[in-house]
Design a protein around this motif. Structure first.
Motif, PDB file in Angstrom:
ATOM      1  N   LEU A 107       7.593  33.181  35.736  1.00 19.40           N
ATOM      2  CA  LEU A 107       7.044  32.219  34.780  1.00 19.40           C
ATOM      3  C   LEU A 107       6.756  30.893  35.463  1.00 19.40           C
ATOM      4  N   GLY A 108       7.698  30.429  36.279  1.00 16.24           N
ATOM      5  CA  GLY A 108       7.473  29.193  37.011  1.00 16.24           C
ATOM      6  C   GLY A 108       6.345  29.312  38.016  1.00 16.24           C
ATOM      7  N   THR A 109       6.282  30.449  38.716  1.00 16.28           N
ATOM      8  CA  THR A 109       5.196  30.665  39.671  1.00 16.28           C
ATOM      9  C   THR A 109       3.850  30.660  38.959  1.00 16.28           C
ATOM     10  N   GLY A 110       3.784  31.293  37.798  1.00 20.46           N
ATOM     11  CA  GLY A 110       2.548  31.300  37.023  1.00 20.46           C
ATOM     12  C   GLY A 110       2.130  29.923  36.565  1.00 20.46           C
ATOM     13  N   LEU A 111       3.102  29.051  36.335  1.00 25.24           N
ATOM     14  CA  LEU A 111       2.784  27.668  35.979  1.00 25.24           C
ATOM     15  C   LEU A 111       1.963  26.984  37.059  1.00 25.24           C
ATOM     16  N   PHE A 112       2.364  27.182  38.322  1.00 20.29           N
ATOM     17  CA  PHE A 112       1.782  26.412  39.422  1.00 20.29           C
ATOM     18  C   PHE A 112       0.644  27.111  40.147  1.00 20.29           C
ATOM     19  N   LEU A 113       0.733  28.448  40.275  1.00 21.39           N
ATOM     20  CA  LEU A 113      -0.178  29.177  41.155  1.00 21.39           C
ATOM     21  C   LEU A 113      -1.660  28.909  40.877  1.00 21.39           C
ATOM     22  N   PRO A 114      -2.113  28.929  39.603  1.00 21.97           N
ATOM     23  CA  PRO A 114      -3.551  28.706  39.378  1.00 21.97           C
ATOM     24  C   PRO A 114      -4.016  27.287  39.713  1.00 21.97           C
ATOM     25  N   PHE A 115      -3.068  26.352  39.849  1.00 16.93           N
ATOM     26  CA  PHE A 115      -3.435  24.951  40.022  1.00 16.93           C
ATOM     27  C   PHE A 115      -3.026  24.398  41.383  1.00 16.93           C
ATOM     28  N   ALA A 116      -2.638  25.287  42.318  1.00 20.19           N
ATOM     29  CA  ALA A 116      -2.107  24.817  43.595  1.00 20.19           C
ATOM     30  C   ALA A 116      -3.110  23.933  44.323  1.00 20.19           C
ATOM     31  N   VAL A 117      -4.340  24.431  44.497  1.00 17.79           N
ATOM     32  CA  VAL A 117      -5.354  23.659  45.228  1.00 17.79           C
ATOM     33  C   VAL A 117      -5.721  22.398  44.449  1.00 17.79           C
ATOM     34  N   VAL A 118      -5.920  22.559  43.130  1.00 17.62           N
ATOM     35  CA  VAL A 118      -6.339  21.424  42.306  1.00 17.62           C
ATOM     36  C   VAL A 118      -5.250  20.353  42.261  1.00 17.62           C
ATOM     37  N   TYR A 119      -3.980  20.774  42.269  1.00 15.56           N
ATOM     38  CA  TYR A 119      -2.890  19.798  42.218  1.00 15.56           C
ATOM     39  C   TYR A 119      -2.946  18.846  43.408  1.00 15.56           C
ATOM     40  N   PHE A 120      -3.064  19.392  44.605  1.00 17.85           N
ATOM     41  CA  PHE A 120      -3.077  18.528  45.785  1.00 17.85           C
ATOM     42  C   PHE A 120      -4.338  17.652  45.827  1.00 17.85           C
ATOM     43  N   HIS A 121      -5.413  18.136  45.224  1.00 18.94           N
ATOM     44  CA  HIS A 121      -6.657  17.357  45.199  1.00 18.94           C
ATOM     45  C   HIS A 121      -6.622  16.305  44.088  1.00 18.94           C
ATOM     46  N   ALA A 122      -6.305  16.721  42.859  1.00 15.46           N
ATOM     47  CA  ALA A 122      -6.398  15.813  41.709  1.00 15.46           C
ATOM     48  C   ALA A 122      -5.202  14.881  41.607  1.00 15.46           C
ATOM     49  N   ALA A 123      -4.007  15.405  41.833  1.00 13.15           N
ATOM     50  CA  ALA A 123      -2.809  14.579  41.651  1.00 13.15           C
ATOM     51  C   ALA A 123      -2.450  13.778  42.898  1.00 13.15           C
TER      52      ALA A 123
END
Length: 418
Positions: free
Chosen positions: A27-43
Motif C-alpha cells: 500500500l505504501g509502495t503504491g502511494l509513491f511509485l506512480p509519482f516517483a519521477v514527478v515528486y523529485f521534479h515538482a516537489a
C-alpha cells in the motif's frame, strides 16, 4: 472442498501478521511509485532529465544489494532481513522530505533500492520457511494478488493526496510511505511462528550435524541454476515491458489515444487480482520447467500481437492490444509464482538466501537494461522491441527444455518440496 482450496489459497493460520505486513508494505509502495519521477521534479524542483539520470545512477549503484542480501539471509534468517529492509526504507523516505540536493537524493534512492533488494529475497525466503509443504507456489501467488490490490489502492490514495494537496500532497505521500514501512516492520517483528509442542515421549534430539560453510562459489557451481537465472533475466525483461515500453509504444510509436495504456494496465491488474491464486493451484502439480515454457510461449505470442498493432486506427488497434494484454497476463500468471517456487526448491536450505540474492540481481540487471534497450529499439522500428522480446522467450523455451533433464527431482514438482 473448502472455499480457500477452491480459490487456490494456502493455509494462513497463525501467519496473519505476515500477510498484513505485505499488504501494508505494498500500500505504501503504491502511494509513491506512480509519482516517483514527478515528486523529485515538482516537489524538489529538479529538471526531469536530471531526475532520470539520478534514478539510473541509483539503480546501477544498488545492483550489488541483492547478492549482498543473500549471505545475510543465510546467516541471520529471512525475518531479520525483511525487518532491516523495511527500516532502511523508513530512513530513506524520511530523508526525502528534508533534502533537495541531487547528490544526496541519489544516495537516498540508492539506499531505498538496496532496501528493496534486501526485502524481496528476504520475503521470498520467509515464505519458503513458513509455508506448508506443497503450498509455496500458492503463497507466492496470493502474495502477488494482494500486492496488486494494495498497489492499486495506494495509487488511488496517492492521486487524491497529490490532486488536493499539491506540493504538500507529495510530501504527505512520502511521509505515509515511511509510516507504512515502519508498520510493516513492526508486524513482522512482533509475529512469532506457531509453536508445535514436542511429544512427551520424544527422545532427546541428536546433535545437529555441522553444516559446512559455503558461499557463492557453491551456488555458481550449480550449472542448472545458472540456466534458471538466464530465464529469470528474460522473464524480468518481459515483465518490465508492461511498465517501461507499453505506454511509449501505444502513444508515441502508434499514435493512439493516451487513455488506452491506462485501460490496458487496469485489465492486467484486475486479471491478476481475480485469477492469480486459482492459476497457481491449477498448475501446482505440473512440472515447473514445462509451466515456464508455456509462459514463455504465451509471452512470445503476446509480443507478436503487440508488434502487429496497426498505426493510427484506434478501434482495431485497441482490440488487438486488449487481446495481446490478456495473453500477456496469462503468461505472467503462470510464470511469477512458478519461478519463485523453482528457485526455492533448487536451493539447499543453508544457501537459500544466496540463490534468491542472485535472482534479485537478475531483476536488477533487467531494470538497468530495459529503459535503454527498449527505447533504442523503439527508435529503430516500432515493432522491434516486441520482436526482440519474443526471440528471447523462444531462447528461454530451449534453455528450459535442457534444464528439465538437469534439475534435481525436488525442484521439478511442487509435491516433492521439502
Amino acid at each position: 472442498m473448502a472455499l480457500t482450496d477452491t480459490l487456490g489459497l494456502p493455509n494462513t493460520r497463525g501467519r496473519g501478521p505476515l500477510i498484513v505486513a505485505q499488504v501494508v508494505d505494498a500500500l505504501g509502495t503504491g502511494l509513491f511509485l506512480p509519482f516517483a519521477v514527478v515528486y523529485f521534479h515538482a516537489a524538489k524542483g529538479i529538471p526531469l532529465t536530471t531526475v532520470g539520470l539520478m534514478l539510473s545512477a541509483a539503480a546501477l549503484l544498488s545492483l550489488p544489494a541483492g547478492p549482498l542480501a543473500g549471505p545475510m539471509i543465510d546467516r541471520f534468517g529471512p525475518r531479520r532481513v525483511v525487518i532491516a529492509g523495511n527500516l532502511v526504507r523508513v530512513l530513506t523516505f524520511t530523508g526525502y522530505v528534508f533534502t533537495d540536493v541531487p547528490w544526496q537524493l541519489v544516495l537516498l534512492v540508492t539506499l531505498t533500492l538496496a532496501g528493496d533488494s534486501q526485502f524481496r529475497p528476504g520475503a521470498a525466503a520467509l515464505v519458503a520457511q513458513v509455508a506448508d509443504d506443497g503450498q509455496r507456489a500458492r503463497w507466492y501467488a496470493m502474495e502477488r494478488a494482494l500486492r496488486n490490490v494494495a498497489l492499486g489502492a495506494g495509487g488511488l490514495l496517492g492521486s487524491v493526496l497529490v490532486t488536493w494537496g499539491g506540493t504538500a500532497g507529495y510530501t504527505g505521500v512520502v511521509a505515509l510511505n515511511a509510516v507504512s514501512f515502519l508498520a510493516a516492520s513492526a508486524l513482522v517483528a512482533t509475529w512469532h511462528p506457531p509453536h508445535t509442542p514436542a511429544p512427551l515421549t520424544a527422545p532427546a534430539p541428536a546433535p545437529a550435524p555441522a553444516v559446512k560453510r559455503a558461499g557463492y562459489k557453491e551456488v555458481l557451481a550449480d550449472r542448472a541454476y545458472l540456466g534458471v537465472l538466464s530465464t529469470v533475466c528474460v522473464f524480468a525483461l518481459c515483465d518490465l515491458a508492461l511498465t517501461v515500453l507499453l505506454s511509449a509504444y501505444v502513444i508515441e510509436a502508434r499514435g493512439l489515444p493516451s487513455w488506452q495504456p491506462g485501460v490496458l494496465f487496469a485489465i492486467n491488474t484486475v486479471l491478476v487480482m481475480l485469477t492469480q491464486t486459482m492459476v497457481a493451484k491449477a498448475v501446482e502439480h505440473h512440472r515447473r520447467p514445462r509451466v515456464l515454457q508455456v509462459a514463455a510461449v504465451l509471452w512470445a505470442v503476446s509480443f507478436l500481437i503487440f508488434a502487429a498493432v496497426p498505426e493510427g486506427s484506434a478501434g482495431p488497434a485497441f482490440a488487438a492490444l486488449v487481446v495481446g494484454m490478456v495473453v500477456f497476463t496469462a503468461a505472467e500468471l503462470l510464470q511469477a509464482p512458478t519461478s519463485s517456487a523453482l528457485t526455492v526448491a533448487i536451493a539447499p536450505e543453508h544457501l537459500r538466501g544466496r540463490y534468491l540474492g542472485l535472482e534479485e540481481l537478475m531483476w536488477g540487471v533487467a531494470k538497468v537494461l530495459a529503459p535503454v534497450v527498449f527505447t533504442w529499439l523503439l527508435t529503430q522500428g516500432p515493432g522491434l522491441p516486441w520482436l526482440a522480446l519474443g526471440a528471447c522467450c523462444l531462447a528461454a523455451v530451449a534453455v528450459l527444455n535442457r534444464l528439465s533433464r538437469a534439475l534435481p527431482a525436488r525442484a521439478v514438482r511442487e509435491t516433492v518440496d521439502a
